[in-house]
Design a protein around this motif. Structure first.
Motif, short mmCIF file in Angstrom:
data_model
loop_
_atom_site.label_atom_id
_atom_site.label_comp_id
_atom_site.label_asym_id
_atom_site.label_seq_id
_atom_site.Cartn_x
_atom_site.Cartn_y
_atom_site.Cartn_z
N SER A 9 0.87 -1.35 0.01
CA SER A 9 -0.02 0.07 0.02
C SER A 9 1.01 1.18 -0.06
CB SER A 9 -0.96 -0.07 1.18
OG SER A 9 -1.79 1.09 1.28
N LEU A 10 0.53 2.24 -0.91
CA LEU A 10 1.35 3.56 -1.10
C LEU A 10 0.57 4.60 -0.12
CD1 LEU A 10 3.95 4.60 -2.43
CD2 LEU A 10 2.34 5.44 -4.25
N THR A 11 -0.66 4.60 -0.26
CA THR A 11 -1.60 5.80 0.40
C THR A 11 -2.26 5.36 1.41
OG1 THR A 11 -2.94 6.12 -1.52
CG2 THR A 11 -0.87 7.37 -1.53
N ASN A 13 -5.08 2.91 0.93
CA ASN A 13 -6.30 2.33 0.78
C ASN A 13 -6.13 0.88 0.86
OD1 ASN A 13 -7.33 4.78 0.09
ND2 ASN A 13 -6.74 4.46 -2.27
N THR A 14 -5.10 0.06 0.15
CA THR A 14 -5.06 -1.30 0.06
C THR A 14 -4.97 -1.71 1.61
OG1 THR A 14 -4.09 -1.00 -1.92
CG2 THR A 14 -4.16 -3.22 -1.05
N VAL A 57 -2.95 -0.38 -8.04
CA VAL A 57 -2.70 -0.35 -9.46
C VAL A 57 -1.87 0.71 -9.66
CG1 VAL A 57 -3.81 0.04 -11.72
CG2 VAL A 57 -5.00 -1.39 -9.86
N VAL A 61 -3.21 5.43 -15.67
CA VAL A 61 -4.62 5.54 -15.43
C VAL A 61 -5.37 4.70 -16.56
CG1 VAL A 61 -6.50 7.12 -15.49
CG2 VAL A 61 -4.49 8.08 -14.46
N THR A 89 -6.60 -2.57 -5.50
CA THR A 89 -7.43 -1.48 -5.30
C THR A 89 -7.11 -0.46 -6.53
OG1 THR A 89 -6.12 -0.13 -3.91
CG2 THR A 89 -7.73 -1.72 -2.83
N ARG A 120 -11.57 2.30 -5.36
CA ARG A 120 -11.04 3.07 -4.12
C ARG A 120 -12.20 3.72 -3.57
NH1 ARG A 120 -6.81 7.40 -5.91
NH2 ARG A 120 -8.41 8.90 -6.81
C1 FMN Z 1 1.59 6.67 -9.25
C2 FMN Z 1 0.37 6.03 -9.15
C3 FMN Z 1 0.04 5.44 -10.38
C4 FMN Z 1 -1.53 5.07 -10.37
N1 FMN Z 1 -2.06 4.43 -11.75
C5 FMN Z 1 -3.25 4.28 -11.74
C6 FMN Z 1 -3.93 3.60 -12.80
O1 FMN Z 1 -2.94 3.32 -13.84
N2 FMN Z 1 -5.11 3.04 -12.86
C7 FMN Z 1 -5.83 3.28 -12.07
O2 FMN Z 1 -7.04 2.89 -11.89
N3 FMN Z 1 -5.56 3.82 -10.56
C8 FMN Z 1 -4.10 4.18 -10.27
N4 FMN Z 1 -3.59 4.76 -9.33
C9 FMN Z 1 -4.55 4.75 -8.10
C10 FMN Z 1 -4.30 3.79 -7.19
O3 FMN Z 1 -3.99 2.52 -7.61
C11 FMN Z 1 -5.38 3.94 -5.90
O4 FMN Z 1 -5.52 5.20 -5.65
C12 FMN Z 1 -5.06 2.65 -5.02
O5 FMN Z 1 -6.27 2.53 -4.37
C13 FMN Z 1 -4.06 3.10 -4.13
O6 FMN Z 1 -3.58 2.36 -3.08
P1 FMN Z 1 -2.81 2.70 -1.95
O7 FMN Z 1 -3.57 3.84 -1.06
O8 FMN Z 1 -3.04 1.25 -0.89
O9 FMN Z 1 -1.36 2.83 -2.14
C14 FMN Z 1 -2.49 5.28 -9.24
C15 FMN Z 1 -1.86 6.06 -8.14
C16 FMN Z 1 -0.62 6.09 -8.05
C17 FMN Z 1 -0.08 6.79 -6.83
#
Ligand code: FMN
Length: 145
Positions: A9-11, A13-14, A57, A61, A89, A120
């Motif tokens: 998880s980066l931010t 959500n996961t 993911v 996008v 997510t 998300r």
């Molecule tokens: C660098 C970056 C690239 C991302 N690329 C996509 C993407 O290609 N498609 C998508 O649907 N979401 C994309 N996202 C959204 C994340 O997948 C989504 O917010 C996810 O729930 C983050 O999970 P986390 O909070 O556990 O890190 C991206 C987010 C980041 C930070």
């Protein structure tokens, strides 16, 4: 049943989805816990009947989507052929991330039985539904055994 939910998880959500899954599994009487893919709880992994792996993911996008933190996933401990379920997510479009995650986890010797993409904006509903699916699939397995 014992389950370990491993999340990348980066931010957050996961990780939140993972914690919701743990709560849902515990309500069903499971012994469940979660940990980061960066620091896997090896004792819990060894004791678990079921493993769940979730990531976010990463991509452009609409293009080039792939599991976030893929480097960390490649270094996960071997999963020993345990029944494993995967989730991702995402914000807009997960592309083929779930398939890619499945392949990564199969490389780590997880026996991937199913997976789900969770938007998300619907984190709680998605995580609860996923946990219910894992519970149902495990009950079917136990009935077949
Ligand atoms: C660098 C970056 C690239 C991302 N690329 C996509 C993407 O290609 N498609 C998508 O649907 N979401 C994309 N996202 C959204 C994340 O997948 C989504 O917010 C996810 O729930 C983050 O999970 P986390 O909070 O556990 O890190 C991206 C987010 C980041 C930070």
């Amino acid at each position: 049943m014992r389950a370990l939910v491993i999340h990348e998880s980066l931010t957050g959500n996961t990780r939140t989805a993972a914690r919701t899954m743990v709560a849902e599994l515990q309500q069903e009487g499971w012994e469940a816990s979660e940990c980061s893919s960066r620091q896997v709880d090896l004792a819990a992994l060894q004791q678990s009947d079921v493993v769940i792996v979730g990531t976010w993911v990463d991509g452009l996008v609409l293009f080039g989507q792939r599991p976030g933190g893929a480097g960390k996933l490649a270094k996960l401990p071997l999963l020993g052929g345990k029944p494993t379920y995967v989730f991702v997510t995402y914000a807009i479009n997960p592309g083929r991330t779930l398939e890619k995650l499945t392949a990564e986890i199969e490389d780590r010797r997880g026996d991937v039985r199913g997976g789900m993409v969770i938007r998300r904006g619907q984190l709680t509903e998605g995580a609860v539904e996923f946990a219910r699916r894992v519970i149902d699939a495990s009950a079917e397995l136990a009935a077949d055994a």
